[in-house]
Every structure is written in structure tokens, then in C-alpha cells.
Design an enzyme around this catalytic site. Structure first.
Site, PDB file in Angstrom:
ATOM      1  N   ASP B 161     -81.005 -38.092 -17.983  1.00 28.42           N
ATOM      2  CA  ASP B 161     -82.044 -37.479 -18.386  1.00 28.42           C
ATOM      3  C   ASP B 161     -82.040 -36.256 -17.117  1.00 28.42           C
ATOM      4  O   ASP B 161     -82.276 -36.239 -16.248  1.00 28.42           O
ATOM      5  CB  ASP B 161     -83.323 -38.424 -18.189  1.00 28.42           C
ATOM      6  CG  ASP B 161     -83.269 -39.406 -19.140  1.00 28.42           C
ATOM      7  OD1 ASP B 161     -82.095 -39.953 -19.496  1.00 28.42           O
ATOM      8  OD2 ASP B 161     -84.443 -39.907 -19.505  1.00 28.42           O
ATOM      9  N   LYS B 224     -86.873 -34.832 -24.738  1.00 22.82           N
ATOM     10  CA  LYS B 224     -87.751 -35.699 -23.956  1.00 22.82           C
ATOM     11  C   LYS B 224     -89.094 -35.004 -23.324  1.00 22.82           C
ATOM     12  O   LYS B 224     -88.576 -33.679 -22.981  1.00 22.82           O
ATOM     13  CB  LYS B 224     -86.854 -36.410 -22.848  1.00 22.82           C
ATOM     14  CG  LYS B 224     -87.823 -37.250 -21.979  1.00 22.82           C
ATOM     15  CD  LYS B 224     -86.897 -37.958 -20.833  1.00 22.82           C
ATOM     16  CE  LYS B 224     -87.774 -38.768 -19.775  1.00 22.82           C
ATOM     17  NZ  LYS B 224     -86.836 -39.233 -18.596  1.00 22.82           N
ATOM     18  N   LYS B 260     -87.757 -38.585 -27.147  1.00 24.89           N
ATOM     19  CA  LYS B 260     -88.246 -39.327 -26.027  1.00 24.89           C
ATOM     20  C   LYS B 260     -89.539 -38.926 -25.444  1.00 24.89           C
ATOM     21  O   LYS B 260     -89.453 -38.211 -24.643  1.00 24.89           O
ATOM     22  CB  LYS B 260     -87.466 -39.946 -25.089  1.00 24.89           C
ATOM     23  CG  LYS B 260     -87.602 -40.800 -23.784  1.00 24.89           C
ATOM     24  CD  LYS B 260     -86.429 -41.097 -22.818  1.00 24.89           C
ATOM     25  CE  LYS B 260     -87.191 -41.750 -21.725  1.00 24.89           C
ATOM     26  NZ  LYS B 260     -86.029 -42.139 -20.655  1.00 24.89           N
TER      27      LYS B 260
END
Lengths: 477, 324
Positions: B161, B224, B260
Site C-alpha cells: 500500500d 485506495k 479499497k
């Protein structure tokens, strides 16, 4: 259906307190009308909901007399501040009985519960609240000091928003000191008769509001009655024209709110995903049974394909079915007759060479349903581009320049509403000035507020409802 | 001419998209040429979709699906190996008394904790995700970001991430952001890359859409919303915009990329609203942990409690699920 099945969430139909029989409301009482009783059905199931007594021509006369007596004896003499109290009381009672009214409306009309519950009933209450505020301030409405009411108002309303159209008609009439005889639509009389109960609960003086269920002949008798001072009609253009002919040469004041074929204009710089939402809301809200529905999509050629692709995907996610289920986006078509009319116009679209796309959503076997449909390759000359379909059917046309968009948008006998989708503020203002439509929405569609006047141009009728302008229709100015 | 095939892309990227990243000017033109997002409209749609009825069977399905999409996360300065091991145990058996409870998708930790997490989760199929690239601010040099990524990948992280350089983005230096994502993607090797846009700092929905496309163009496997360290973190309308972006990306390229939302999603009710959005905005095929995740630490316990409530017919209370 797919892997994510939502749970059915039907509102209990018991909330509607449905009774087997309903009767006309005259002079503060429910009375036996001398017309042939009619059966009102649930368009989602085709079952009979209730038997409704109707008025005859002689009942029209009785009701108008009652309204006249209430007008001269009580209502026109009452100080505005007193009238306001009754209107506020009615508004609060609509709120108190909102679930009952919403369920009943969905049963009788076929519209999804989320719309009757979140839109129709709250907006109906809002109209009474708003006009209650005006009742004691008419001197300041801009029509000179002490503007006078007209007298008895004969009002005829359609089946697409039965309670809301009633509120649009009755609230300003009462606020300005008029009394009312109202004929609800033949297929949707029930909420109007529950509204009559609310008038009783509010202890409204007898005769101030009278409700006469019946068919077109009763409407005609009401409109033609010699002691009616004001006629207000919302409905089809054909009937509107007939009323105008009937009223011509009399001293009656007239407002007409008729059909539409609104252009929803999308420019290539628009916020596309929200434009798609606006298009969906514009044409599929209330199954497209909206006189100001955005039924003609005018899209700039450079983005037409992209927009259509997005639109088809979005429309395919609309859920059609049981109006009482809160997951339902599109309910039932109000009547077999209307369904046949929609089918006829859709067939003309096929025959004239437009490209039909229909949502693959499942359609219930019983009841009057029509899957959301989008026609592309539509030309101005086709019937589906010119005639009001009044159903969940969108016609998509294209344009190349802003001028062409204006020309095509205005190229209709109607002129009730229009929508503009662009990120360019200056273009919004320019377009809004060019478009011949009573309401022009920018980057939104189908937004209503009691303070915003609503009405049309040309064959969409004349006069305004709502706002300060709407008061004029019920005042001698 | 030699035919080249991209290892990650199943379908060749359409020409307008390859042209978009040719230089700074074309990238700017492309991103600013994307349709705008109308704030009122997107917020209205998000609110409207939040009213779908999800009960009984639908709710049980949604709860289990949501559990399987959770990236169970601990990102504290005070993280220890013990804490990470506890989280790993929770990930394996979210509700020890109910073995039919699905496992979560991944455990998300700082790079220095990857080894511990990998060890604890070996053989479970649960991925280890790691926030690299100078999380959460990202205010460090390219070399350090790459090294950070490499450390996490070498230690066994299957998912990285990364945070984008919001400063460069807000300055309009889109190519710098693009190249950095590309470089990190390359450093990821076979690990999946989730690109954190930190939407709370991007401020406008237009920026969220542009950043989403930038991340997709640069090869991000997931977009995300947030680090969870900035408020507002994930919101429904922002997630709508991102779901729309992956939907549009799929329409143009045939590639499936994930979304996400992270931070601030604490209740089952909220999680279900996100699933409805996934279902209706992106489409049904996104309803899988391969393409949708929740970045959350406290959401899981509420999902477990609600799962028990559905099964038992009564609410058991927070003492009946484990606190880790």
C-alpha cells in the site's frame, strides 16, 4: 438476479387503512354521490382496492353551492391569520398521517413507496406550510393592498401525483380565501378522500373543501358550472384545450398545467456520471409519469456514444417491481390504458427506425409494468421525439453546437421544463435565457419547492403554481 | 516493429491512454479532460443508495462477504511483534467459537512487521499487506520509498500500500506522481500495488477522479482512499467516484482493478452501504476480495457481533468477541 440479492422490504399495506368503500365529500360530510360507483385498482396487482362512490352532475351543483355558501358566509370573511391556522393544521395532519398516505398512494397509483414516502407526501405537506405562511401576508405579495379572492375554485387534477397535485391546487386556493370543489382522477381518488378526512380532523368549516370523485364528465360539469369563478386544471393537453374552449367567453379565470416533452441537454463538458443520474431521475422518476419529465435527451454528438453506454449500464441497475418494496426504483404504470398508450408509442419508435434498448430487468407477470426503455438514433421528425409518452421511455437525440441545442430544445409545441448539464456557468445562464420552458434546471432535474413557481409555455399551459407568482392565479388582481 | 506484451495487462491499453502519459502536458490534458464530478449529484446518489434494504439472508451474505474483504490493519508507532501476532491469530479465526466465519483477506502492517506477519500467517492463504513509501506522509526521497517497498516485498509482503505524493499532485506535477507510482509498481515485483490517494487531502471530487485515473494509468492494482491518518478518511461519495473510475477503466481496457476504502468504516451498517455501492456503481463482478477491500481495524468486531446477532437472534455484546 445476481449474487447480491437484497431483502424484500415491503411496507405493510395495513398502514393504508384501506376501506372497502369511499364516498364523495360535500359540505363537510361524506355523502352518497348519485353517479355510478367506480372500482379503483392496484396497478401493481390488478386487484380491486376499493369501491368509490362518484358524483353526478347534480352533485356538482350541490358541491358548488356548498362552496359558495362557505365562501360568502365564512371563508372569505375570515382574517388571513385564522385561515393560516387551518392550513398549518392540515399540514401537520398530513405529516402525522404521512405513512398511511404514502402507502395508500403507492397502492392506488403504483408509484414506488420510496417516492411517495420521501417525495410526494412531504412535498404536499410543505405546500400547506408554505401557503399557510402567505395567508396573512397577501397585502405584501406585490399585488397591491388587500387583494381579493376570486370565489369558488373548480379544480381537476391528474393521476400521476394524486395527493401532491391536490396540495398544489388546494393550498394556494385556501390561503388566498377561495373555497374549492376538486375532482381527483378517476384511477386515483383514494388519497384525496383521506385528505377530506383530514379536513374534518382540522375542523375546516363545511363547504370550504369539497371532493367529487368521478370521470371526465364530472370534470366538465364542474368546469362549466355557472357559479365557479376560477378553474384550475392539470392533465393532458387535449383536455386542457377542451376546457379552454369551454371557459372561453366567461368571466372565469383559468390556469392550465398540461403536457410536456422536456429537453434534457447534456454538453460534452458535463459531469457525466451525475448527468447520467439526472437523466435517470428526469425520465424514470415516477415511471416517467411526470409532465415535466426529461423525456428528450439532447446530447452533444462528441460524447453521445460514451454517455449512452454509461446510461444503459445505469438504467440496467434500476429495480422494477412491487411499489411497496422500498428497494423498488420503478413501480407500476398507473392503468392498462396508459400501458397500452406507451406500448403504442414505443412501437411507432420501432417503426420509424429508432434504436430501442430495453433494460434486462425482470418484469412481474401481473400488474401493469413497462421496463425502462431508451431509444437512440431518434430524429426530430419521429413521434417519439414529439409526442408525450408519459412512461419510462427516453428518446435520445444529438446536437453539435449550443445554438443547435437551443433550437432543437425549443422545437416542440410544449414548454414546461428543461435541463442543462454543463460545467460552464456562463453557458447555463445563456441557455436558460434562450429556452422556452417554465422551469430550467441546471445540473439537476425534477427538483420541486413550494416557493418555486411552476408552469408552462405554449401547449404546456399557462399560469403558475407555487411561489408568489402562484398566488396571482387565485387573487383578483 | 516488435510485438511487446505487458506482463500485468491482459489487454493492450487503448491508444488514447498510452498517449495520455507521453509527457507532462499530455498527461495534464488527459486528466483535466476527464468529466467533472458534481458534488451535489454524487452526494445525493451516495445517500440514495444507502437506503437499500439488506436484511436476513442478504445481510448474512453481506456480512460474510465484508469479513472476507477486510484488510485487518494495525498501523501504530507502538506496534510490536506481539500485537502483530495477535492480529494474525484474529485474521485466521475471526470468531473462535464459530469456525464457519470466513477469514479476512489480508493483514496490513508497517514494513518492519512484515516478517512477523508472514511467519504467523504462513499456509493460511491470508495475504500480508504492508504500507511502504514513507507511510503515511510520504515525505521522503524516491530512494527511500523504493527501499521501503523492497524491504517489505523481500520480507514476503504480497501487497504493497503506497501513498502518492499529494504535494506534487496538488502542484500539478502529475508526471512526477505517475512516474513514482510506476517505479514502485516495478519494485513490487509480483506483489499487488494499492495506491493510496489520501482523498481527504485532495479535497475535491474532481481531484479524486484525476488521481484515480493517474494511479490506474501507472499500473496500480487497487486505488485506495486513505491512510487512515487524515480526516476525512473514506467517505461513501469519494468511494463512488473511485468505483466509477475502475468501472470506466474496465470499459476502456478490459482490465479489472480494485478499490479499497480505508479509515473510518467502523460499523456493519456502513460496510453494507459500501457493498451496495460496489454492486450498483462498479458492478457485481467487483464483489470479491480480489477487487474490493475494507481497510479497517475495528470494523471486523462489529461484523462479527452482527453475524452472531443474525444467527442467534439476539445481540451478545462486545465482550463476546476478542479484542486484539
Amino acid at each position: 438476479m445476481g449474487i447480491f440479492e437484497y431483502a424484500p422490504a415491503p411496507e405493510s399495506r395495513d398502514l393504508a387503512n384501506l376501506k372497502p368503500h369511499y364516498r364523495p365529500f360535500v359540505n363537510g360530510e361524506f355523502v352518497d354521490g348519485s353517479g355510478e360507483p367506480l372500482k379503483t385498482i392496484n396497478p401493481a396487482t390488478e386487484e380491486v382496492l376499493a369501491e368509490v362512490g362518484t358524483a353526478s352532475v347534480s352533485d356538482v351543483d350541490t358541491a358548488v353551492k356548498a362552496a359558495r355558501k362557505a365562501y360568502t358566509g365564512v371563508w372569505s370573511k375570515m382574517p388571513g391569520s385564522e385561515r393560516a391556522k387551518y392550513l398549518f393544521r392540515i399540514a401537520r395532519l398530513i405529516q402525522e398521517r404521512s405513512r398511511e398516505l404514502a402507502v395508500l398512494e403507492s397502492l392506488d397509483n403504483g408509484k414506488p413507496i420510496k417516492e411517495s414516502r420521501d417525495s410526494d407526501v412531504p412535498t404536499a405537506a410543505a405546500h400547506f406550510f408554505y401557503h399557510a405562511g402567505w395567508a396573512d401576508k397577501l397585502d405584501y405579495a406585490g399585488y397591491g393592498p388587500n387583494p381579493r379572492p376570486l370565489g369558488v375554485a373548480g379544480q381537476v387534477i391528474p393521476w400521476n401525483f394524486p395527493l401532491l397535485m391536490l396540495a398544489w391546487k388546494i393550498a394556494p386556493a385556501l390561503a388566498t380565501g377561495n373555497t374549492v370543489v376538486l375532482k381527483p382522477a378517476e384511477t386515483t381518488p383514494l388519497t384525496a378522500l383521506v385528505f377530506a378526512e383530514i379536513c374534518q380532523q382540522a375542523e375546516l368549516p363545511p363547504g370550504v373543501v369539497n371532493i367529487l370523485p368521478g370521470a371526465g364528465d364530472i370534470g366538465a360539469a364542474l368546469v362549466g358550472h355557472g357559479d365557479v369563478n376560477k378553474v384550475a386544471f392539470t392533465g393532458s393537453t387535449d383536455v386542457g384545450k377542451a376546457i379552454q374552449r369551454q371557459v372561453a367567453g366567461t368571466s372565469k379565470k383559468l390556469t392550465l398545467e398540461l403536457g410536456g416533452k422536456a429537453a434534457n441537454i447534456v454538453f460534452d463538458d458535463a459531469a457525466l456520471d451525475q448527468a447520467v443520474e439526472g437523466i435517470v431521475n428526469g425520465i424514470f422518476f415516477n415511471q416517467g409519469h411526470v409532465c415535466c419529465a426529461g423525456s428528450r435527451l439532447l446530447v452533444q454528438e462528441s460524447i453521445a456514444e460514451e454517455l449512452l453506454e454509461k446510461l444503459r449500464y445505469r438504467v440496467s441497475t434500476l429495480r422494477l417491481g412491487d411499489p411497496l418494496d422500498k428497494n423498488t426504483d420503478i413501480g407500476a404504470i398507473n392503468s392498462a390504458e396508459q400501458l397500452a398508450k406507451i406500448k403504442g408509442l414505443v412501437e411507432s419508435g420501432d417503426a420509424e427506425g429508432a434504436q430501442r434498448w430495453t433494460s434486462p430487468c425482470p418484469v412481474p407477470e401481473r400488474g401493469f409494468f413497462f421496463a425502462p426503455t431508451v431509444f437512440s438514433d431518434v430524429q426530430q421528425s419521429m413521434r417519439i421525439a414529439r409526442e408525450e409518452i408519459f412512461g419510462p421511455v427516453l428518446s435520445v437525440l444529438t446536437f453539435r453546437t449550443p445554438d443547435e441545442a437551443v433550437t432543437k430544445a425549443n422545437n416542440t409545441p410544449y414548454g414546461l421544463s428543461a435541463g442543462i448539464w454543463t460545467e460552464k456557468g456562463s453557458r447555463i445562464l445563456w441557455m436558460a435565457n434562450q429556452l422556452r420552458a417554465g422551469v430550467v434546471w441546471a445540473n439537476t432535474f425534477n427538483r420541486f419547492d413550494p416557493a418555486a413557481p411552476f408552469g408552462g409555455y405554449q401547449e404546456s399551459g399557462f399560469g403558475r403554481e407555487g411561489g408568489r407568482a402562484g398566488l396571482e392565479a387565485y387573487l383578483d388582481v | 516493429m516488435t510485438a511487446t506484451t505487458s506482463s500485468s495487462a491482459a489487454t493492450a491499453t487503448p491508444a488514447p491512454l498510452t498517449d495520455a502519459t507521453r509527457d507532462e502536458a499530455s498527461l495534464r490534458r488527459f486528466l483535466h479532460g476527464l468529466p467533472g464530478v458534481d458534488q451535489v449529484g454524487v452526494e445525493q446518489r451516495a445517500a440514495g443508495l444507502g437506503t437499500r434494504s439488506i436484511k436476513k439472508a442478504a445481510k448474512l451474505w453481506a456480512i460474510d462477504t465484508a469479513i472476507s474483504m477486510v484488510d485487518l490493519t494495525t498501523l501504530e508507532g507502538a506496534d510490536t511483534q506481539g500485537k502483530v501476532r495477535a492480529l494474525a491469530a484474529k485474521a485466521k479465526r475471526p470468531d473462535p467459537e464459530r469456525p464457519d466465519t470466513p477469514q479476512v483477506a489480508a493483514v496490513c502492517v508497517y514494513p518492519d512487521m512484515v516478517e512477523t506477519a508472514v511467519e504467523a500467517l504462513r499456509g493460511t492463504g491470508i495475504h500480508v499487506a504492508s504500507v511502504a513509501t514513507g507511510f503515511p506522509a510520504g515525505r521522503t526521497s524516491r530512494e527511500i520509498k523504493l527501499a521501503d517497498t523492497k524491504i517489505a516485498v523481500d520480507a514476503g509482503a504480497a501487497e504493497i500500500d503506497m501513498v502518492i505524493d499529494r504535494g506534487a499532485f496538488l502542484q500539478g506535477r502529475y508526471l512526477a506522481v505517475f512516474e513514482e507510482i510506476q517505479a514502485i509498481k516495478a519494485a513490487c515485483g509480483s506483489a499487488h500495488l494499492k495506491v493510496i490517494l489520501e482523498t481527504g487531502e485532495l479535497a475535491t471530487y474532481d481531484n479524486v477522479r484525476r488521481a484515480s485515473w493517474l494511479a490506474l494509468l501507472a499500473g496500480g492494482d487497487f486505488i485506495k482512499t486513505s491512510t487512515g491518518k487524515v480526516s476525512p478518511a473514506a467517505t461513501l461519495p469519494v468511494t463512488h467516484v473511485m468505483l466509477q473510475a475502475v468501472h470506466d477503466w474496465f470499459a476502456q481496457t478490459g482490465e479489472l482493478r480494485g478499490v479499497k476504502p480505508a479509515g473510518g468504516i467502523r460499523t456493519t451498517k456502513d460496510a453494507i452501504k459500501y457493498l451496495v455501492a460496489v454492486h450498483e456503481v462498479a458492478g457485481e463482478q467487483w464483489l470479491t476480495p480480489d477487487l474490493f477491500r475494507f481497510g479497517a481495524s475495528s470494523l471486523l468486531n462489529d461484523l462479527l457481533l452482527q453475524r452472531r446477532t443474525q444467527a442467534d437472534g439476539h445481540y451478545s455484546g462486545p465482550d463476546y468477541v476478542t479484542v486484539d
